[in-house]
Design a protein around this motif. Sequence first.
Motif, PDB file in Angstrom:
ATOM      1  N   THR A 252       0.812  -1.216   0.000  1.00  0.00           N
ATOM      2  CA  THR A 252       0.000   0.000   0.000  1.00  0.00           C
ATOM      3  C   THR A 252       0.844   1.264   0.000  1.00  0.00           C
ATOM      4  O   THR A 252       0.303   2.359  -0.170  1.00  0.00           O
ATOM      5  CB  THR A 252      -0.952   0.012   1.210  1.00  0.00           C
TER       6      THR A 252
ATOM      7  N   ASP B 107      -8.022   0.068   0.140  1.00  0.00           N
ATOM      8  CA  ASP B 107      -7.137  -1.099   0.129  1.00  0.00           C
ATOM      9  C   ASP B 107      -7.803  -2.216  -0.659  1.00  0.00           C
ATOM     10  O   ASP B 107      -8.978  -2.536  -0.428  1.00  0.00           O
ATOM     11  CB  ASP B 107      -6.860  -1.571   1.563  1.00  0.00           C
TER      12      ASP B 107
ATOM     13  N   ARG C 254      -3.116   0.098  -2.773  1.00  0.00           N
ATOM     14  CA  ARG C 254      -3.992   1.238  -2.524  1.00  0.00           C
ATOM     15  C   ARG C 254      -3.706   2.309  -3.578  1.00  0.00           C
ATOM     16  O   ARG C 254      -2.643   2.928  -3.570  1.00  0.00           O
ATOM     17  CB  ARG C 254      -3.763   1.802  -1.111  1.00  0.00           C
TER      18      ARG C 254
END
Length: 494
Positions: free
Chosen positions: A67, A152, A179
């Motif tokens: 992410t 996410d 993300r």
Amino acid sequence: MPRRHMHVTDAAEAPLRAALQELRMRLEIPDHFPPTAQAEAESAARAPRIPAGDGEVATEHTLDNATDLPLFTLDPPGAQDLDQAMFLARRPGGGYRVHYAIADVASFVTPGGALDAEAHHRVATLYFPDERIPLHPTVLSEGAASLLPDQDRPAVLWEFTLDADGAPTATTVRRALVRSRARLDYAGVQRVLDDGTAEEPLALLREIGLRREELAAARGAISLDVPEQEIVERDGRYTLAYRAPLPSAAWNAQISLLTGMAAAELMLAVGTGILRTLPSAPDGSVARLRLTAQALGVDWPHHTSYAALLRTLDPRDAGHAAFLQECTALLRGAGYTVFDGTAPPPTATVHAAVAAPYAHATAPLRRLVDRYASELCLAAAAGHAPPGWVRAALPALPHQMETGSQRANQVERACVDLVEAALLRDRVGETFEALVVDRHEDDPTQGTVHLCEPAVIGPVQTAPGGPALPLGRRIRVRLAGAEPGREPVRFTPV
């Protein structure tokens, strides 16, 4: 490859919506998902079942966490079904690093379940001028499985190390949690690239895209920037015009092609996979296309190859746009080739337009086969055997995809017929300048014309016993009929 893309603007949508809805009913296009499939999708959206290999199931918390990558998506304005997200960077020693995240549809679709069965029935998202009929319920395709910004998401994450020329020197693929940071569209990206205000990750899209285009040209790949037909209002009357694709869309496509080629190499290396293949166009087809080029004023020197010619065309030019539409005929005949390690490797592995082995692997929200390609690549990269459900599905996939392609082509043809007839119904009896782009081999009095204005392609036939149509020549034609939903446009020579 679709022959024509067609888009209905908001201004023109209302008069055509009822006719398009009637068309969907006539073609028996589903307008909803079965309740069991919808329920599975809603349950999966709340709790993805992420495959972890060897029959195990992971969770978002046990995925590799990526992410921190500032990924961005690039799609048409308003798109919600976001299959891909990327991050581009320079390497300190030269060259580039490309991260490419693909929606992990296998985390939301249980093999053998109702949702899986419905996906195998639909095969692909269908595109109508006014709306799309999705492969998966929108709770997934435009929600939990889509790589929407600031969310996410489980993804299949590819990482490419490219040299200074844009050629890959190393490739990895794994499951990861990602993300996206931004949802971008082609026009906005083109604007900041052109005015020099794009930050480096985005500016590299042009740099890497151009490098990849040079490599494609060197291997003889075919690149078709097919313009989109758009319904526009002129002087109180609706008509069809061409809208040229932006360079940013072509550079974005190069990242997808890079991934599809890498997927094919991975699968070929381990002996199990599914490729997208296309035979070379027969010489006769190219010869016929030369006549069309001549009539449209497209300069095609005899020493210039078909692939090289395409790179010189400008889709904003009306003649070039018409020629590009006809060029799609040379890309027909594509199919899928399966190999499973238990039989000799396939002899036909190349996609003629890509000029290399290639696989569909980057659009799993919109195309069934891509979910299987992702699983095969993940297994190959990890040194594991493919999951049993993947191998069991492989033999039937080529036929299923072919059936889906035929349905999509039928939808496309019917939409074009309907829209063209709706826009020309009040002009029956008028004459138009046109180009004869095709002639039936068995009956040369029948063929196809491409109007110089508006952007309409339709059948033409001379009177019984009349002269053969002059293939590749300009003629004047009269609109003999056009009734939306009942009679497509048809022309007769003047």
